[in-house]
Design an enzyme around this catalytic site. Structure first.
Site, short mmCIF file in Angstrom:
data_model
loop_
_atom_site.label_atom_id
_atom_site.label_comp_id
_atom_site.label_asym_id
_atom_site.label_seq_id
_atom_site.Cartn_x
_atom_site.Cartn_y
_atom_site.Cartn_z
N ASP A 63 -15.10 7.25 -23.21
CA ASP A 63 -13.74 6.76 -23.41
C ASP A 63 -12.97 7.15 -22.15
O ASP A 63 -12.78 8.34 -21.88
CB ASP A 63 -13.13 7.41 -24.65
CG ASP A 63 -11.72 6.90 -24.93
OD1 ASP A 63 -11.03 6.45 -23.98
OD2 ASP A 63 -11.30 6.96 -26.09
N VAL A 64 -12.54 6.16 -21.38
CA VAL A 64 -11.93 6.46 -20.07
C VAL A 64 -10.57 7.15 -20.17
O VAL A 64 -10.03 7.59 -19.17
CB VAL A 64 -11.79 5.19 -19.18
CG1 VAL A 64 -13.16 4.60 -18.86
CG2 VAL A 64 -10.87 4.16 -19.81
N ASN A 90 -13.02 -1.36 -14.87
CA ASN A 90 -12.86 -2.63 -15.58
C ASN A 90 -12.41 -2.44 -17.04
O ASN A 90 -11.86 -3.37 -17.63
CB ASN A 90 -14.20 -3.38 -15.52
CG ASN A 90 -14.28 -4.53 -16.49
OD1 ASN A 90 -13.71 -5.60 -16.25
ND2 ASN A 90 -14.95 -4.32 -17.62
N TYR A 155 1.08 -4.71 -21.47
CA TYR A 155 -0.08 -5.07 -20.64
C TYR A 155 0.35 -5.28 -19.19
O TYR A 155 -0.27 -4.77 -18.26
CB TYR A 155 -0.72 -6.33 -21.22
CG TYR A 155 -2.01 -6.75 -20.55
CD1 TYR A 155 -3.18 -6.04 -20.77
CD2 TYR A 155 -2.06 -7.87 -19.73
CE1 TYR A 155 -4.37 -6.44 -20.16
CE2 TYR A 155 -3.24 -8.27 -19.12
CZ TYR A 155 -4.40 -7.55 -19.35
OH TYR A 155 -5.57 -7.94 -18.75
N LYS A 159 -0.79 -3.15 -15.86
CA LYS A 159 -1.53 -3.77 -14.74
C LYS A 159 -0.72 -3.74 -13.45
O LYS A 159 -1.29 -3.64 -12.36
CB LYS A 159 -1.95 -5.20 -15.11
CG LYS A 159 -2.95 -5.27 -16.27
CD LYS A 159 -4.29 -4.62 -15.93
CE LYS A 159 -5.35 -4.89 -17.00
NZ LYS A 159 -6.67 -4.31 -16.68
P1 NAP Z 1 -13.41 -7.28 -23.31
O1 NAP Z 1 -14.48 -8.26 -23.52
O2 NAP Z 1 -12.54 -6.90 -24.45
O3 NAP Z 1 -14.09 -5.96 -22.68
C1 NAP Z 1 -13.36 -4.81 -22.45
C2 NAP Z 1 -14.31 -3.68 -22.12
O4 NAP Z 1 -13.54 -2.48 -21.94
C3 NAP Z 1 -15.28 -3.42 -23.26
O5 NAP Z 1 -16.55 -3.08 -22.76
C4 NAP Z 1 -14.65 -2.22 -23.95
O6 NAP Z 1 -15.64 -1.48 -24.64
C5 NAP Z 1 -14.08 -1.46 -22.76
N1 NAP Z 1 -13.06 -0.50 -23.13
C6 NAP Z 1 -11.91 -0.70 -23.82
N2 NAP Z 1 -11.28 0.46 -24.02
C7 NAP Z 1 -12.05 1.43 -23.45
C8 NAP Z 1 -11.93 2.83 -23.31
N3 NAP Z 1 -10.89 3.50 -23.83
N4 NAP Z 1 -12.89 3.49 -22.64
C9 NAP Z 1 -13.95 2.84 -22.13
N5 NAP Z 1 -14.13 1.52 -22.22
C10 NAP Z 1 -13.18 0.83 -22.87
O7 NAP Z 1 -12.42 -7.74 -22.17
P2 NAP Z 1 -12.62 -8.44 -20.74
O8 NAP Z 1 -11.88 -9.70 -20.78
O9 NAP Z 1 -14.04 -8.42 -20.30
O10 NAP Z 1 -11.74 -7.43 -19.88
C11 NAP Z 1 -12.22 -6.63 -18.82
C12 NAP Z 1 -11.06 -6.30 -17.90
O11 NAP Z 1 -10.54 -7.50 -17.36
C13 NAP Z 1 -9.88 -5.61 -18.60
O12 NAP Z 1 -9.35 -4.60 -17.76
C14 NAP Z 1 -8.87 -6.73 -18.76
O13 NAP Z 1 -7.55 -6.25 -18.83
C15 NAP Z 1 -9.14 -7.53 -17.50
N6 NAP Z 1 -8.70 -8.93 -17.57
C16 NAP Z 1 -9.11 -9.75 -18.57
C17 NAP Z 1 -8.66 -11.06 -18.60
C18 NAP Z 1 -9.06 -12.02 -19.69
O14 NAP Z 1 -8.46 -13.10 -19.79
N7 NAP Z 1 -10.06 -11.74 -20.49
C19 NAP Z 1 -7.79 -11.53 -17.60
C20 NAP Z 1 -7.39 -10.66 -16.60
C21 NAP Z 1 -7.85 -9.36 -16.58
P3 NAP Z 1 -15.34 -0.54 -25.91
O15 NAP Z 1 -14.28 -1.20 -26.73
O16 NAP Z 1 -16.67 -0.45 -26.54
O17 NAP Z 1 -14.90 0.77 -25.34
#
Ligand code: NAP
Length: 260
Positions: A63-64, A90, A155, A159
């Protein structure tokens, strides 16, 4: 020619979505990877898939938001990889809603994962890169780190902070062979965006298809982005030839940010 042979990389949030695509991209360039997230089964599944394809990959639960778990991640990753050359911050979450109804604990949760988690991992892993004179830190921010709209204040704040942190850390690392950059995607096809669609469906009159169209129209390309497109940007920043790119926030939005 594989560009990252001999490099060790840690990817937080590596169990699905963008993180899993980044891990795949890095191993295909020859890097060894450690994947971290809270859901052990997910990081283990990605690591097993990569290992089955002949790559070097390990899963570490973390957990980061917890400094002790981050210290453990750094130590275990060092054991597996020998050294950490690349850190991809990420891990992230999104909680949406109008300012007046955001609960303090939700605000704090978003800041803790997105912003503090990024800081804690960089603090734990970046100094050794500087000592060795080579490193790459890539923070997965968002287009919401550079602009914002209604209902995403927590959010967007988290960011924007990641981008400020990126710029300051980049200045500190500039003389040490380490670059620190951010990538800023628009809406990507992942579980996070599915959750956004759930929210739109629950809180507006829009059906799922209409909600999806609305998200697609955020970009002038009128589409969601693939996790592999984000991974490609991360790979570019990790490439040894990108050593002059430092402190930047690279945007993947099909041209939305500067379109009136
Ligand atoms: P996702 O499918 O929900 O994946 C998020 C990842 O972060 C999961 O592996 C989750 O695993 C992990 N995570 C969440 N809380 C955590 C914690 N406290 N400690 C360690 N790991 C944690 O989302 P995604 O879209 O791939 O997002 C990845 C990144 O891209 C994020 O930073 C997000 O803000 C950014 N982003 C996403 C989008 C979009 O449209 N999807 C757009 C711009 C930026 P666990 O829950 O198992 O810990």
């Amino acid at each position: 020619m594989l560009r990252l042979v001999g490099k060790g990389a840690v990817i937080t949030g590596g169990g699905r979505g963008i993180g899993a695509a980044v891990a795949r991209g890095l191993v295909e360039e020859g890097a060894s990877v450690v994947l971290a997230a809270r859901t052990v089964a997910q990081v283990e599944a990605v690591a097993e898939e990569l290992t089955a394809d002949g790559h070097r990959a390990w899963a570490v639960p973390c957990d980061v938001t917890d400094p002790e778990q981050v210290a453990n991640l750094a130590a275990v990753a060092n054991d597996h990889l020998g050294k950490i050359d690349i850190l991809v911050n990420n891990a992230g979450i999104a909680i949406a809603g109008p300012v007046k109804s955001i609960r303090l604990k939700d605000w704090e949760k978003v800041m803790a994962v997105n912003t503090t988690g990024t800081f804690l991992c960089a603090r734990a892993m970046m100094p050794a890169m500087a000592e060795r004179g080579w490193g790459r830190v890539v923070n997965v921010a968002s287009i919401a780190g550079l602009a914002a709209g209604q209902y995403i204040s927590a959010y967007a704040a988290s960011k924007h902070a990641v981008i400020g942190f990126t710029r300051a850390a980049a200045a500190e690392m500039a003389a040490h062979g380490v670059t620190v950059n951010a990538v800023c995607p628009g809406y990507v096809e992942t579980a996070m965006t599915e959750k956004t669609l759930d929210n739109i469906e629950a809180k507006t009159q829009l059906g799922r298809d209409q909600g999806r169209k609305m998200l697609e129209k955020v970009s002038p390309q009128e589409r969601l982005f693939a996790p592999e497109e984000v991974a490609y940007l991360v790979l570019c920043l990790c490439d040894p030839r990108a050593r002059g790119v430092n402190g930047h926030a690279l945007v993947l939005d099909g041209g939305a940010l500067h379109t009136a």
